[in-house]
Design an enzyme around this catalytic site. Sequence first.
Site, PDB file in Angstrom:
ATOM      1  N   HIS A  48       0.462   0.754  -6.858  1.00 40.66           N
ATOM      2  CA  HIS A  48      -0.762   0.265  -7.491  1.00 40.66           C
ATOM      3  C   HIS A  48      -0.382  -0.784  -8.520  1.00 40.66           C
ATOM      4  O   HIS A  48       0.635  -0.647  -9.193  1.00 40.66           O
ATOM      5  CB  HIS A  48      -1.518   1.416  -8.170  1.00 40.66           C
ATOM      6  CG  HIS A  48      -2.932   1.071  -8.452  1.00 40.66           C
ATOM      7  ND1 HIS A  48      -3.321   0.402  -9.594  1.00 40.66           N
ATOM      8  CD2 HIS A  48      -4.056   1.249  -7.708  1.00 40.66           C
ATOM      9  CE1 HIS A  48      -4.617   0.203  -9.537  1.00 40.66           C
ATOM     10  NE2 HIS A  48      -5.093   0.702  -8.410  1.00 40.66           N
ATOM     11  N   ASP A  90      -6.133   6.200  -2.008  1.00 43.34           N
ATOM     12  CA  ASP A  90      -6.353   6.052  -0.565  1.00 43.34           C
ATOM     13  C   ASP A  90      -5.446   6.927   0.275  1.00 43.34           C
ATOM     14  O   ASP A  90      -5.682   7.112   1.468  1.00 43.34           O
ATOM     15  CB  ASP A  90      -6.133   4.592  -0.156  1.00 43.34           C
ATOM     16  CG  ASP A  90      -7.245   3.721  -0.675  1.00 43.34           C
ATOM     17  OD1 ASP A  90      -8.381   4.202  -0.721  1.00 43.34           O
ATOM     18  OD2 ASP A  90      -6.969   2.563  -1.035  1.00 43.34           O
TER      19      ASP A  90
HETATM   20  N1  CMC Z   1       5.553   0.274   0.354  1.00 43.11           N
HETATM   21  C1  CMC Z   1       6.792  -0.290   0.244  1.00 43.11           C
HETATM   22  N2  CMC Z   1       7.122  -1.170  -0.723  1.00 43.11           N
HETATM   23  C2  CMC Z   1       6.173  -1.484  -1.621  1.00 43.11           C
HETATM   24  C3  CMC Z   1       4.862  -0.944  -1.549  1.00 43.11           C
HETATM   25  C4  CMC Z   1       4.570  -0.029  -0.530  1.00 43.11           C
HETATM   26  N3  CMC Z   1       3.359   0.525  -0.434  1.00 43.11           N
HETATM   27  N4  CMC Z   1       4.125  -1.441  -2.575  1.00 43.11           N
HETATM   28  C5  CMC Z   1       4.918  -2.276  -3.237  1.00 43.11           C
HETATM   29  N5  CMC Z   1       6.166  -2.307  -2.660  1.00 43.11           N
HETATM   30  C6  CMC Z   1       7.343  -3.035  -3.153  1.00 43.11           C
HETATM   31  C7  CMC Z   1       7.237  -4.523  -2.852  1.00 43.11           C
HETATM   32  O1  CMC Z   1       7.805  -4.822  -1.611  1.00 43.11           O
HETATM   33  C8  CMC Z   1       7.990  -5.110  -4.008  1.00 43.11           C
HETATM   34  O2  CMC Z   1       9.385  -4.920  -3.765  1.00 43.11           O
HETATM   35  P1  CMC Z   1      10.465  -6.017  -4.274  1.00 43.11           P
HETATM   36  O3  CMC Z   1      10.361  -5.986  -5.772  1.00 43.11           O
HETATM   37  O4  CMC Z   1      11.753  -5.537  -3.735  1.00 43.11           O
HETATM   38  O5  CMC Z   1      10.014  -7.337  -3.693  1.00 43.11           O
HETATM   39  C9  CMC Z   1       7.628  -4.212  -5.188  1.00 43.11           C
HETATM   40  O6  CMC Z   1       7.330  -2.939  -4.581  1.00 43.11           O
HETATM   41  C10 CMC Z   1       6.407  -4.695  -5.991  1.00 43.11           C
HETATM   42  O7  CMC Z   1       5.344  -4.890  -5.079  1.00 43.11           O
HETATM   43  P2  CMC Z   1       4.149  -5.919  -5.279  1.00 43.11           P
HETATM   44  O8  CMC Z   1       3.506  -6.201  -3.962  1.00 43.11           O
HETATM   45  O9  CMC Z   1       4.661  -7.095  -6.072  1.00 43.11           O
HETATM   46  O10 CMC Z   1       3.191  -5.077  -6.200  1.00 43.11           O
HETATM   47  P3  CMC Z   1       1.661  -5.407  -6.524  1.00 43.11           P
HETATM   48  O11 CMC Z   1       1.356  -4.809  -7.831  1.00 43.11           O
HETATM   49  O12 CMC Z   1       1.393  -6.850  -6.313  1.00 43.11           O
HETATM   50  O13 CMC Z   1       0.883  -4.645  -5.339  1.00 43.11           O
HETATM   51  C11 CMC Z   1      -0.269  -3.055  -4.067  1.00 43.11           C
HETATM   52  C12 CMC Z   1       0.161  -3.486  -5.483  1.00 43.11           C
HETATM   53  C13 CMC Z   1      -1.246  -1.867  -4.198  1.00 43.11           C
HETATM   54  C14 CMC Z   1      -1.019  -4.205  -3.380  1.00 43.11           C
HETATM   55  C15 CMC Z   1       0.980  -2.652  -3.255  1.00 43.11           C
HETATM   56  O14 CMC Z   1       1.650  -1.590  -3.886  1.00 43.11           O
HETATM   57  C16 CMC Z   1       0.643  -2.306  -1.813  1.00 43.11           C
HETATM   58  O15 CMC Z   1       0.604  -3.203  -0.963  1.00 43.11           O
HETATM   59  N6  CMC Z   1       0.410  -0.974  -1.492  1.00 43.11           N
HETATM   60  C17 CMC Z   1       0.026  -0.588  -0.158  1.00 43.11           C
HETATM   61  C18 CMC Z   1      -1.453  -0.869   0.046  1.00 43.11           C
HETATM   62  C19 CMC Z   1      -2.345   0.108  -0.720  1.00 43.11           C
HETATM   63  O16 CMC Z   1      -2.143   1.300  -0.689  1.00 43.11           O
HETATM   64  N7  CMC Z   1      -3.382  -0.454  -1.396  1.00 43.11           N
HETATM   65  C20 CMC Z   1      -4.379   0.349  -2.109  1.00 43.11           C
HETATM   66  C21 CMC Z   1      -4.378   0.115  -3.574  1.00 43.11           C
HETATM   67  S1  CMC Z   1      -5.309   1.366  -4.462  1.00 43.11           S
HETATM   68  C22 CMC Z   1      -6.933   1.134  -4.004  1.00 43.11           C
HETATM   69  C23 CMC Z   1      -7.477  -0.167  -4.436  1.00 43.11           C
HETATM   70  O17 CMC Z   1      -7.619  -0.421  -5.660  1.00 43.11           O
HETATM   71  O18 CMC Z   1      -7.823  -0.978  -3.575  1.00 43.11           O
END
Ligand code: CMC
Length: 396
Positions: free
Chosen positions: A273, A330
């Site tokens: 998140h 989720d």
């Molecule tokens: N599985 C594997 N690796 C992950 C995941 C995941 N679910 N989420 C983040 N990472 C890794 C990402 O690859 C990155 O690694 P590195 O630093 O080596 O490049 C690091 O963690 C940081 O990730 P980010 O994408 O920069 O983080 P963010 O804050 O931009 O993204 C997120 C947050 C929710 C979009 C992301 O964690 C994600 O894609 N999760 C899966 C989708 C999901 O469950 N979304 C629902 C969010 S909660 C409900 C809502 O509010 O919509």
Amino acid sequence: TGYITYDEGFGNTGSCQSEISFINGEKGILRYRGYPIEQVAKKSDFVDSSYLIIYGELPTEEERHDFLRELIKTCNIDTRMVRQFEAFPPSAHPMSILTSMMGSLSSYYPELSTNDRVLDLENFDRSCASAISKVMTVAAMSYRISNGLPINYPKKDLSYAENFLHLMFSSPNDEYHAPKEVAEALDLILLLHADHEQNCSTSTVRMVGSSGANLFASVTAGICALWGPLHGGANMGVIKMLEAIHAEGDDGSRFIEQAKSGKSGKRLMGFGHRVYKNFDPRAKIIGKACERLLEALGTEDPCLEIARNLEKAALNDDYFISRNLYPNVDFYSGIMMRAIGIPLDMFTVMFAIGRMPGWVANWHEVASAPKGKINRPRQVYQGQVERDLPESYNRR
Ligand code: CMC
């Protein structure tokens, strides 16, 4: 024009001042108008918490009565809108139908969507109730019509969650009566999604509302933003992921390795998140509710076992620990909705129904702000420096 600060993905930019919900990502705190989500989830319901989010306080008995009456009064849609459903191809995604139908509310209810702030605010009680009740009706009708089923109409004596289940699952000669556990579980899912600070869809609603656009137009933009797999689409992504793992005969351990390597773009859906870096308080509540529901229904879902394995493995794995990746809301909501019988392609629609009060409240905050400044971010330009068109080029 001065120095512009670049903040990728607005990770550290306060885009507005708001009094609606509060999040502390480090401590895993979420509050609706000051009340901890744990207390709201335990003692309130979706209708009261919607009222709280929108109007700032829990309703008195009289206010609840009036709010419910307004929801019932506004829950049906113009009969011409019903015909509009028939124009969609049978393969249309329910989110696509929902965005179009909610966007068209401005055509059928122009008196509630004038784009004149004073008038739109004067009619807010009616437009607010319309958005919250009609999103449920439109969602269920789109499911009925796209499956070739006759549509149902909402009933006065049912709760919000019961009404939705009736609209979805009743047929003319076989009325669906939701078991208590099912209606309560759905109510909880909606309540837990009701507001969540400046997430992608809510900030979209505020952005659109800041131009003076009416409530229906603004919340429709929010529904579009919600559609993406990294936001509201994640609940569907979780189930697709669990089903794929199951189909491959994996117990989750192979998938965890793939998600860590980032190969083929695989992510552990339902994990991570932007704001919560220790745990998502909604995930704790819904995780327990999910166990309770499956037990009450006697459902044995192999996906739940895989979800448990994934959760356990990820919570003990350095990759996830070092990146502060924990289950989000989720991760379990999809399993619950599946047990309730909600089809997979309706999951994001359910999120939209739940989030409507938050969008409405945020629109109202923007629309009633005394100064009403339009949102207009800047950019860090990275394109060509100034250059002349080629001598040889001339279209005139
Ligand atoms: N599985 C594997 N690796 C992950 C995941 C995941 N679910 N989420 C983040 N990472 C890794 C990402 O690859 C990155 O690694 P590195 O630093 O080596 O490049 C690091 O963690 C940081 O990730 P980010 O994408 O920069 O983080 P963010 O804050 O931009 O993204 C997120 C947050 C929710 C979009 C992301 O964690 C994600 O894609 N999760 C899966 C989708 C999901 O469950 N979304 C629902 C969010 S909660 C409900 C809502 O509010 O919509």
